[in-house]
Design an enzyme around this catalytic site. Sequence first.
Site, PDB file in Angstrom:
ATOM      1  N   TYR A  42       0.824  -1.207   0.000  1.00 48.83           N
ATOM      2  CA  TYR A  42       0.000   0.000   0.000  1.00 48.83           C
ATOM      3  C   TYR A  42       0.863   1.264   0.000  1.00 48.83           C
ATOM      4  O   TYR A  42       0.388   2.334  -0.357  1.00 48.83           O
ATOM      5  CB  TYR A  42      -0.839   0.060   1.288  1.00 48.83           C
ATOM      6  CG  TYR A  42      -2.067  -0.801   1.353  1.00 48.83           C
ATOM      7  CD1 TYR A  42      -2.372  -1.740   0.367  1.00 48.83           C
ATOM      8  CD2 TYR A  42      -2.946  -0.669   2.433  1.00 48.83           C
ATOM      9  CE1 TYR A  42      -3.514  -2.530   0.465  1.00 48.83           C
ATOM     10  CE2 TYR A  42      -4.091  -1.445   2.529  1.00 48.83           C
ATOM     11  CZ  TYR A  42      -4.372  -2.377   1.550  1.00 48.83           C
ATOM     12  OH  TYR A  42      -5.502  -3.141   1.662  1.00 48.83           O
ATOM     13  N   GLY A  43       2.114   1.110   0.475  1.00 51.05           N
ATOM     14  CA  GLY A  43       2.950   2.239   0.891  1.00 51.05           C
ATOM     15  C   GLY A  43       3.164   3.352  -0.097  1.00 51.05           C
ATOM     16  O   GLY A  43       3.417   4.483   0.300  1.00 51.05           O
ATOM     17  N   CYS A  73      -2.181  -1.710  10.229  1.00 47.43           N
ATOM     18  CA  CYS A  73      -1.454  -1.193   9.077  1.00 47.43           C
ATOM     19  C   CYS A  73      -1.311   0.307   9.292  1.00 47.43           C
ATOM     20  O   CYS A  73      -2.318   1.021   9.361  1.00 47.43           O
ATOM     21  CB  CYS A  73      -2.263  -1.486   7.816  1.00 47.43           C
ATOM     22  SG  CYS A  73      -1.558  -0.792   6.317  1.00 47.43           S
ATOM     23  N   ASN A  74      -0.086   0.779   9.431  1.00 54.00           N
ATOM     24  CA  ASN A  74       0.120   2.213   9.669  1.00 54.00           C
ATOM     25  C   ASN A  74      -0.352   3.033   8.471  1.00 54.00           C
ATOM     26  O   ASN A  74      -0.868   4.135   8.626  1.00 54.00           O
ATOM     27  CB  ASN A  74       1.613   2.504   9.903  1.00 54.00           C
ATOM     28  CG  ASN A  74       2.118   1.866  11.166  1.00 54.00           C
ATOM     29  OD1 ASN A  74       2.241   0.647  11.242  1.00 54.00           O
ATOM     30  ND2 ASN A  74       2.405   2.664  12.167  1.00 54.00           N
ATOM     31  N   THR A  75      -0.138   2.477   7.274  1.00 54.38           N
ATOM     32  CA  THR A  75      -0.473   3.220   6.063  1.00 54.38           C
ATOM     33  C   THR A  75      -1.986   3.421   5.969  1.00 54.38           C
ATOM     34  O   THR A  75      -2.464   4.517   5.686  1.00 54.38           O
ATOM     35  CB  THR A  75       0.061   2.455   4.830  1.00 54.38           C
ATOM     36  OG1 THR A  75       1.417   2.103   5.082  1.00 54.38           O
ATOM     37  CG2 THR A  75      -0.037   3.277   3.579  1.00 54.38           C
ATOM     38  N   CYS A 184       5.808   0.606  10.553  1.00 52.57           N
ATOM     39  CA  CYS A 184       5.076  -0.222   9.589  1.00 52.57           C
ATOM     40  C   CYS A 184       5.055  -1.625  10.171  1.00 52.57           C
ATOM     41  O   CYS A 184       6.077  -2.101  10.679  1.00 52.57           O
ATOM     42  CB  CYS A 184       5.781  -0.221   8.233  1.00 52.57           C
ATOM     43  SG  CYS A 184       5.179  -1.487   7.087  1.00 52.57           S
ATOM     44  N   THR A 185       3.886  -2.261  10.114  1.00 52.40           N
ATOM     45  CA  THR A 185       3.752  -3.550  10.809  1.00 52.40           C
ATOM     46  C   THR A 185       4.509  -4.691  10.125  1.00 52.40           C
ATOM     47  O   THR A 185       4.682  -5.754  10.717  1.00 52.40           O
ATOM     48  CB  THR A 185       2.263  -3.917  10.965  1.00 52.40           C
ATOM     49  OG1 THR A 185       1.628  -3.869   9.678  1.00 52.40           O
ATOM     50  CG2 THR A 185       1.577  -2.962  11.916  1.00 52.40           C
ATOM     51  N   HIS A 186       4.970  -4.463   8.900  1.00 56.54           N
ATOM     52  CA  HIS A 186       5.823  -5.489   8.275  1.00 56.54           C
ATOM     53  C   HIS A 186       7.228  -5.503   8.900  1.00 56.54           C
ATOM     54  O   HIS A 186       7.919  -6.516   8.868  1.00 56.54           O
ATOM     55  CB  HIS A 186       5.991  -5.230   6.776  1.00 56.54           C
ATOM     56  CG  HIS A 186       4.851  -5.697   5.924  1.00 56.54           C
ATOM     57  ND1 HIS A 186       3.633  -5.067   5.908  1.00 56.54           N
ATOM     58  CD2 HIS A 186       4.751  -6.741   5.062  1.00 56.54           C
ATOM     59  CE1 HIS A 186       2.835  -5.697   5.043  1.00 56.54           C
ATOM     60  NE2 HIS A 186       3.493  -6.721   4.523  1.00 56.54           N
TER      61      HIS A 186
HETATM   62  N1  DGL Z   1       2.089  -3.058   6.940  1.00 55.41           N
HETATM   63  C1  DGL Z   1       1.638  -1.818   6.461  1.00 55.41           C
HETATM   64  C2  DGL Z   1       1.966  -0.659   7.367  1.00 55.41           C
HETATM   65  O1  DGL Z   1       1.985  -0.845   8.556  1.00 55.41           O
HETATM   66  C3  DGL Z   1       1.624  -1.525   5.004  1.00 55.41           C
HETATM   67  C4  DGL Z   1       2.819  -1.814   4.218  1.00 55.41           C
HETATM   68  C5  DGL Z   1       2.524  -1.666   2.763  1.00 55.41           C
HETATM   69  O2  DGL Z   1       1.605  -2.351   2.284  1.00 55.41           O
HETATM   70  O3  DGL Z   1       3.196  -0.837   2.122  1.00 55.41           O
HETATM   71  O4  DGL Z   1       2.167   0.442   6.923  1.00 55.41           O
END
Ligand code: DGL
Length: 257
Positions: A42-43, A73-75, A184-186
């Site tokens: 999503y970023g 998801c922070n985004t 970011c949760t990843h």
């Molecule tokens: N895990 C997501 C976050 O916390 C989104 C990462 C992504 O899809 O770019 O922002």
Amino acid sequence: MNDAPIGIYDSGLGGLTVWREVRRALPGESLVYLGDGKNCPYGSRPREEVARLAREAVGTLVDAGCKLVVVACNTATAAAIDSLREEFAPLPIVGMEPAVKPACLATRSGVVGVLATERSLDGDLFRRTAARYGSGIEVVTAPGRGFVELVESDREDTPEAERTVRSAVAEMLDRGADQIVLGCTHYPFLIPVLERVVAGRDVSIVDPSPAVARRVVQLLDEGGFRAAPGRKPSYVFCTFANEAYRRRLELKAFGTE
Ligand code: DGL
């Protein structure tokens, strides 16, 4: 008492770092995890598009009967948390807060590094949080370019991952950051690599997911929404991608404890 599940949503695998903490904090609760997968990452997508994807995802979790939803998801939080809360009221929705506050309180060098996606870093939520807690503190941000792709393709433990992480944190380390906030949760999946990169320096890595799990506990208790004691929880995984991706979510969730 309420035996309905808690919904947890992310663009992909990243929210599993929050899923783990929620499961640890609330072992009696059933969880439905939705990892979009089809539209990840999503970023770097436009804000409106992320907001639309988040609306669709939260709607899916509401249809699945969730009593509370975590936007892990922070985004998506940065793009849509206010409108999601409005649209799905009175459903309690927990978003990701960039952990700038604890990092600013803990720093001794006066320099805090923040890693997040481009979309999160240019959002109001991040700017407001940094302005509120970062006064007198230098906040050095950097997008974790390539981080999400590394995690999504199970390449966290490779020389490429180490090179990518090293280059992303170089500037904040040069400027003396002693706290690195994972926005970011990843990114928590890359903590082992990050620890190797900062080895020998006095740097703490700040992961907000335990605090998010505590907020979920607090909301359940305030609303009297906990599952009945002694009930066996169920763990469901779903995705907008395909069955192979759904299976990966499940394997990654249980394989990383
Ligand atoms: N895990 C997501 C976050 O916390 C989104 C990462 C992504 O899809 O770019 O922002």
